[in-house]
Motif scaffolding. Structure first.
Motif, PDB file in Angstrom:
ATOM      1  N   THR A  58      -4.453   5.190 -10.441  1.00 22.59           N
ATOM      2  CA  THR A  58      -3.487   4.956  -9.369  1.00 22.59           C
ATOM      3  C   THR A  58      -3.959   5.599  -8.071  1.00 22.59           C
ATOM      4  O   THR A  58      -3.748   5.039  -6.989  1.00 22.59           O
ATOM      5  CB  THR A  58      -2.103   5.515  -9.775  1.00 22.59           C
ATOM      6  OG1 THR A  58      -1.677   4.848 -10.958  1.00 22.59           O
ATOM      7  CG2 THR A  58      -1.078   5.276  -8.682  1.00 22.59           C
ATOM      8  N   GLN A  59      -4.617   6.758  -8.179  1.00 20.92           N
ATOM      9  CA  GLN A  59      -5.179   7.386  -6.977  1.00 20.92           C
ATOM     10  C   GLN A  59      -6.193   6.438  -6.329  1.00 20.92           C
ATOM     11  O   GLN A  59      -6.217   6.273  -5.108  1.00 20.92           O
ATOM     12  CB  GLN A  59      -5.852   8.724  -7.327  1.00 20.92           C
ATOM     13  CG  GLN A  59      -4.936   9.804  -7.872  1.00 20.92           C
ATOM     14  CD  GLN A  59      -3.844  10.192  -6.896  1.00 20.92           C
ATOM     15  OE1 GLN A  59      -4.065  10.312  -5.689  1.00 20.92           O
ATOM     16  NE2 GLN A  59      -2.629  10.369  -7.409  1.00 20.92           N
ATOM     17  N   ALA A  92       1.320   7.142  -6.313  1.00 20.49           N
ATOM     18  CA  ALA A  92       0.173   8.045  -6.469  1.00 20.49           C
ATOM     19  C   ALA A  92       0.557   9.489  -6.145  1.00 20.49           C
ATOM     20  O   ALA A  92       0.067  10.427  -6.771  1.00 20.49           O
ATOM     21  CB  ALA A  92      -0.974   7.581  -5.575  1.00 20.49           C
ATOM     22  N   ILE A  95       2.272   1.806  -3.475  1.00 19.51           N
ATOM     23  CA  ILE A  95       1.254   2.319  -4.400  1.00 19.51           C
ATOM     24  C   ILE A  95       1.012   3.800  -4.133  1.00 19.51           C
ATOM     25  O   ILE A  95       0.946   4.617  -5.053  1.00 19.51           O
ATOM     26  CB  ILE A  95      -0.055   1.515  -4.255  1.00 19.51           C
ATOM     27  CG1 ILE A  95       0.151   0.080  -4.734  1.00 19.51           C
ATOM     28  CG2 ILE A  95      -1.189   2.180  -5.037  1.00 19.51           C
ATOM     29  CD1 ILE A  95      -0.997  -0.860  -4.369  1.00 19.51           C
ATOM     30  N   CYS A  96       0.878   4.142  -2.872  1.00 22.61           N
ATOM     31  CA  CYS A  96       0.576   5.538  -2.547  1.00 22.61           C
ATOM     32  C   CYS A  96       1.785   6.451  -2.802  1.00 22.61           C
ATOM     33  O   CYS A  96       1.624   7.638  -3.090  1.00 22.61           O
ATOM     34  CB  CYS A  96       0.069   5.646  -1.111  1.00 22.61           C
ATOM     35  SG  CYS A  96      -1.575   4.893  -0.926  1.00 22.61           S
ATOM     36  N   GLY A 121       0.823  -1.200   0.000  1.00 19.44           N
ATOM     37  CA  GLY A 121       0.000   0.000   0.000  1.00 19.44           C
ATOM     38  C   GLY A 121       0.863   1.258   0.000  1.00 19.44           C
ATOM     39  O   GLY A 121       0.578   2.227  -0.719  1.00 19.44           O
ATOM     40  N   SER A 122       1.931   1.235   0.772  1.00 17.57           N
ATOM     41  CA  SER A 122       2.846   2.388   0.817  1.00 17.57           C
ATOM     42  C   SER A 122       3.494   2.621  -0.538  1.00 17.57           C
ATOM     43  O   SER A 122       3.654   3.777  -0.971  1.00 17.57           O
ATOM     44  CB  SER A 122       3.937   2.158   1.858  1.00 17.57           C
ATOM     45  OG  SER A 122       3.386   2.149   3.147  1.00 17.57           O
ATOM     46  N   ARG A 167      -6.309   3.179  -6.650  1.00 21.87           N
ATOM     47  CA  ARG A 167      -5.594   2.027  -6.087  1.00 21.87           C
ATOM     48  C   ARG A 167      -4.981   2.396  -4.734  1.00 21.87           C
ATOM     49  O   ARG A 167      -4.961   1.570  -3.816  1.00 21.87           O
ATOM     50  CB  ARG A 167      -4.499   1.556  -7.046  1.00 21.87           C
ATOM     51  CG  ARG A 167      -5.049   0.840  -8.261  1.00 21.87           C
ATOM     52  CD  ARG A 167      -3.967   0.174  -9.101  1.00 21.87           C
ATOM     53  NE  ARG A 167      -4.598  -0.540 -10.207  1.00 21.87           N
ATOM     54  CZ  ARG A 167      -4.480  -0.201 -11.487  1.00 21.87           C
ATOM     55  NH1 ARG A 167      -3.725   0.838 -11.842  1.00 21.87           N
ATOM     56  NH2 ARG A 167      -5.105  -0.892 -12.424  1.00 21.87           N
ATOM     57  N   CYS A 168      -4.500   3.612  -4.622  1.00 24.75           N
ATOM     58  CA  CYS A 168      -3.924   4.070  -3.340  1.00 24.75           C
ATOM     59  C   CYS A 168      -5.002   4.098  -2.265  1.00 24.75           C
ATOM     60  O   CYS A 168      -4.787   3.589  -1.148  1.00 24.75           O
ATOM     61  CB  CYS A 168      -3.299   5.454  -3.516  1.00 24.75           C
ATOM     62  SG  CYS A 168      -2.806   6.232  -1.955  1.00 24.75           S
ATOM     63  N   ARG A 169      -6.159   4.656  -2.585  1.00 23.64           N
ATOM     64  CA  ARG A 169      -7.255   4.722  -1.597  1.00 23.64           C
ATOM     65  C   ARG A 169      -7.660   3.311  -1.188  1.00 23.64           C
ATOM     66  O   ARG A 169      -7.829   3.011  -0.007  1.00 23.64           O
ATOM     67  CB  ARG A 169      -8.462   5.459  -2.188  1.00 23.64           C
ATOM     68  CG  ARG A 169      -8.313   6.973  -2.248  1.00 23.64           C
ATOM     69  CD  ARG A 169      -9.640   7.626  -2.628  1.00 23.64           C
ATOM     70  NE  ARG A 169      -9.992   7.403  -4.010  1.00 23.64           N
ATOM     71  CZ  ARG A 169      -9.653   8.213  -5.008  1.00 23.64           C
ATOM     72  NH1 ARG A 169      -8.921   9.292  -4.777  1.00 23.64           N
ATOM     73  NH2 ARG A 169     -10.035   7.958  -6.246  1.00 23.64           N
ATOM     74  N   HIS A 183      -0.848  -3.707  -6.634  1.00 21.13           N
ATOM     75  CA  HIS A 183      -2.229  -3.864  -6.181  1.00 21.13           C
ATOM     76  C   HIS A 183      -2.689  -5.304  -6.342  1.00 21.13           C
ATOM     77  O   HIS A 183      -3.390  -5.862  -5.485  1.00 21.13           O
ATOM     78  CB  HIS A 183      -3.155  -2.909  -6.950  1.00 21.13           C
ATOM     79  CG  HIS A 183      -4.489  -2.721  -6.304  1.00 21.13           C
ATOM     80  ND1 HIS A 183      -5.636  -3.269  -6.814  1.00 21.13           N
ATOM     81  CD2 HIS A 183      -4.854  -2.058  -5.177  1.00 21.13           C
ATOM     82  CE1 HIS A 183      -6.665  -2.935  -6.034  1.00 21.13           C
ATOM     83  NE2 HIS A 183      -6.214  -2.211  -5.038  1.00 21.13           N
ATOM     84  N   ALA A 225       2.127   0.259 -10.102  1.00 23.02           N
ATOM     85  CA  ALA A 225       1.055   0.346  -9.108  1.00 23.02           C
ATOM     86  C   ALA A 225       0.031  -0.768  -9.329  1.00 23.02           C
ATOM     87  O   ALA A 225      -0.498  -1.352  -8.386  1.00 23.02           O
ATOM     88  CB  ALA A 225       0.378   1.719  -9.184  1.00 23.02           C
TER      89      ALA A 225
END
Lengths: 124, 148
Positions: free
Chosen positions: A97-98, A88, A84-85, A81-82, A100-102, B132, B128
């Motif tokens: 990507t935003q 983002a 990905i964010c 998660g880190s 996916r971050c959420r 995921h 990403a």
């Protein structure tokens, strides 16, 4: 996980509760001088009992959590998660990507809560 | 690798369908794996390539071979990534994933590594996406670990 001894005590209590629920009296109105006592529907009581017994059987069948694996997996989930964010943050206009971050942040938080309910993980 | 090899070796100990060919393959794969751990990066890469080049005998169950080989692909790709050979690392990961994707740690590790390779190549959006996908697998594994 619910302890087996506790589970069996609950089961006995449940049976005792249902047995003491009593059936509706077929007698005429009581001379109480006030409102009639609440009548319990045996069909509804039985359905309630069946539902509670199914819950109990499910709880008894549930295996013990593998806390070592759970802690590692939680770390992996939140670590990803880190990542990905982090991406983002560099690409504010990338809506996928935003999202996916959420989503990843929610899953990390949910994972932490679930693991905390069942396990104690060592501090990172 | 140790976990994957142990799983295959256990099958042999139990005697379920493990013939001489399978035992020989396990011994060779174990030797290659140990050589990869003991050697420097160049020797490790050679040992893992040797492992992956070994033909899997009929006596080894397909899923057992898959996890051992996917683990080796991941280790090899990791070494190539560290050496800066990104494109070769990506091809190794692709070959590993072609063995079959499952909701298991081997697939998750390969997806994570593909994400890292993409990120190193500046392909952030794709990175990403892979992270995921790996995260979702880890979450499914967490469900199992918590007994749900």
């Amino acid at each position: 996980m619910i302890e087996r001894r506790t589970a069996w005590l609950l089961l006995l209590a449940l049976v005792a509760y249902s047995g003491c629920g009593g059936s509706a009296s077929s007698a005429g109105p009581r001379e109480t001088g006030g409102a009639e006592p609440e009548r319990e529907n045996p069909v509804e009581l039985e359905a309630d009992q069946i539902e509670r017994l199914e819950w109990l059987e499910t709880a008894l069948a549930r295996p013990e959590p593998d806390c070592s694996a759970a802690c590692d997996l939680m770390d992996a989930i939140c670590g990803l998660g880190s990542r990905i964010c982090g991406i983002a943050a560099r690409h504010r206009r990338d809506e996928a990507t935003q999202e996916r971050c959420r989503d990843a942040a929610e899953r990390c938080e949910r994972g932490r809560e679930r693991v905390a309910e069942a396990c104690t993980c060592a501090a990172p | 690798m140790t976990r994957a090899l142990h799983a295959v070796a256990l099958v042999c100990l139990l005697g379920s369908g493990c013939d001489d060919g399978a035992r020989s393959w396990i011994a060779d794969v174990r030797a290659d794996s140990e050589a990869a751990e003991a050697g420097d990066r160049g020797e490790a890469i050679e040992a893992l390539e040797r492992l992956l080049a070994r033909e899997v005998p009929d006596g080894v169950a397909q899923e057992d071979a898959r996890v051992v080989r996917q683990d080796a692909h991941e280790r090899l790709a990791q070494l190539l990534l560290e050496a800066g050979d990104l494109e070769r690392a990506r091809r190794v990961v692709e070959r590993g994933l072609l063995l079959g994707e499952r909701d298991d740690v081997f697939t998750a590790n390969l997806l994570t590594l593909r994400g890292r390779i993409f990120e190193a190549q500046g392909r952030d959006h794709e990175a990403a996406r892979e992270y995921h996908r790996a995260l979702r697998i880890h979450e499914a594994l967490l469900d199992r670990a918590l007994g749900r």
